[in-house]
Design a protein around this motif. Structure first.
Motif, PDB file in Angstrom:
ATOM      1  N   GLU A   1      39.540  40.150  35.249  1.00  0.00           N
ATOM      2  CA  GLU A   1      40.535  40.526  36.252  1.00  0.00           C
ATOM      3  C   GLU A   1      39.887  41.288  37.401  1.00  0.00           C
ATOM      4  N   LEU A   2      38.975  42.206  37.073  1.00  0.00           N
ATOM      5  CA  LEU A   2      38.312  42.980  38.120  1.00  0.00           C
ATOM      6  C   LEU A   2      37.363  42.112  38.939  1.00  0.00           C
ATOM      7  N   GLU A   3      36.634  41.225  38.268  1.00  0.00           N
ATOM      8  CA  GLU A   3      35.681  40.356  38.969  1.00  0.00           C
ATOM      9  C   GLU A   3      36.371  39.336  39.862  1.00  0.00           C
ATOM     10  N   SER A   4      37.601  38.981  39.537  1.00  0.00           N
ATOM     11  CA  SER A   4      38.321  37.993  40.340  1.00  0.00           C
ATOM     12  C   SER A   4      38.618  38.533  41.739  1.00  0.00           C
ATOM     13  N   GLY A   5      38.633  39.860  41.867  1.00  0.00           N
ATOM     14  CA  GLY A   5      38.929  40.463  43.158  1.00  0.00           C
ATOM     15  C   GLY A   5      40.405  40.436  43.492  1.00  0.00           C
ATOM     16  N   GLU A   6      41.224  39.948  42.574  1.00  0.00           N
ATOM     17  CA  GLU A   6      42.650  39.836  42.831  1.00  0.00           C
ATOM     18  C   GLU A   6      43.452  40.988  42.236  1.00  0.00           C
ATOM     19  N   ALA A   7      42.770  41.913  41.557  1.00  0.00           N
ATOM     20  CA  ALA A   7      43.482  43.049  40.974  1.00  0.00           C
ATOM     21  C   ALA A   7      43.988  43.943  42.095  1.00  0.00           C
ATOM     22  N   ASP A   8      45.256  44.260  42.052  1.00  0.00           N
ATOM     23  CA  ASP A   8      45.857  45.158  43.026  1.00  0.00           C
ATOM     24  C   ASP A   8      45.178  46.518  42.929  1.00  0.00           C
ATOM     25  N   LEU A   9      44.971  47.166  44.040  1.00  0.00           N
ATOM     26  CA  LEU A   9      44.291  48.455  44.064  1.00  0.00           C
ATOM     27  C   LEU A   9      44.964  49.466  43.134  1.00  0.00           C
TER      28      LEU A   9
ATOM     29  N   ARG B   1      46.270  48.865  40.417  1.00  0.00           N
ATOM     30  CA  ARG B   1      46.023  48.454  39.028  1.00  0.00           C
ATOM     31  C   ARG B   1      44.588  48.775  38.597  1.00  0.00           C
ATOM     32  N   VAL B   2      43.685  49.024  39.540  1.00  0.00           N
ATOM     33  CA  VAL B   2      42.273  49.214  39.205  1.00  0.00           C
ATOM     34  C   VAL B   2      42.060  50.435  38.308  1.00  0.00           C
ATOM     35  N   LEU B   3      42.622  51.577  38.662  1.00  0.00           N
ATOM     36  CA  LEU B   3      42.411  52.780  37.853  1.00  0.00           C
ATOM     37  C   LEU B   3      42.947  52.611  36.426  1.00  0.00           C
ATOM     38  N   PRO B   4      44.174  52.111  36.241  1.00  0.00           N
ATOM     39  CA  PRO B   4      44.635  51.887  34.864  1.00  0.00           C
ATOM     40  C   PRO B   4      43.758  50.885  34.107  1.00  0.00           C
ATOM     41  N   LEU B   5      43.243  49.877  34.796  1.00  0.00           N
ATOM     42  CA  LEU B   5      42.347  48.922  34.145  1.00  0.00           C
ATOM     43  C   LEU B   5      41.060  49.596  33.697  1.00  0.00           C
ATOM     44  N   LEU B   6      40.516  50.458  34.555  1.00  0.00           N
ATOM     45  CA  LEU B   6      39.295  51.164  34.190  1.00  0.00           C
ATOM     46  C   LEU B   6      39.522  52.122  33.021  1.00  0.00           C
ATOM     47  N   GLU B   7      40.669  52.775  32.990  1.00  0.00           N
ATOM     48  CA  GLU B   7      40.992  53.656  31.865  1.00  0.00           C
ATOM     49  C   GLU B   7      41.133  52.857  30.573  1.00  0.00           C
ATOM     50  N   GLU B   8      41.773  51.713  30.669  1.00  0.00           N
ATOM     51  CA  GLU B   8      41.936  50.838  29.506  1.00  0.00           C
ATOM     52  C   GLU B   8      40.574  50.324  29.037  1.00  0.00           C
ATOM     53  N   ALA B   9      39.720  49.967  29.991  1.00  0.00           N
ATOM     54  CA  ALA B   9      38.382  49.481  29.650  1.00  0.00           C
ATOM     55  C   ALA B   9      37.568  50.583  28.976  1.00  0.00           C
TER      56      ALA B   9
END
Length: 83
Positions: free
Chosen positions: A25-33, A35-43
């Protein structure tokens, strides 16, 4: 109630799959800004779980095949310094 989050992964495989999904999702470049922080926390949480499982396996292997002698094993006569 608090904010809704995904349940914690229960296995290494689930945590690893979650990391792959987040990376894609992050590499696709389509993640909404937003959404990035919650994705990083989840990762980070999934990575910590994977790392914990790997460390647990290493600890078991080190205990089974480590340098310390097993007290239940008979001593090896070749290791004896006395002759």
């Amino acid at each position: 109630m608090g904010r809704m989050t995904e349940p914690q992964p229960t296995s290494y495989r689930e945590a690893y799959a979650r990391l792959n999904r987040i990376a894609a999702e992050l590499e696709s470049g389509e993640a909404d800004l937003d959404r990035v922080l919650p994705l990083l926390e989840e990762a980070r949480a999934a990575y910590a779980q994977c790392r914990g499982r790997i460390e647990a396996v290493r600890a078991v292997l080190a205990g089974d095949w480590g340098d310390e002698a097993d007290p239940d094993e008979p001593e090896d006569p070749d290791d004896d310094d006395e002759e």
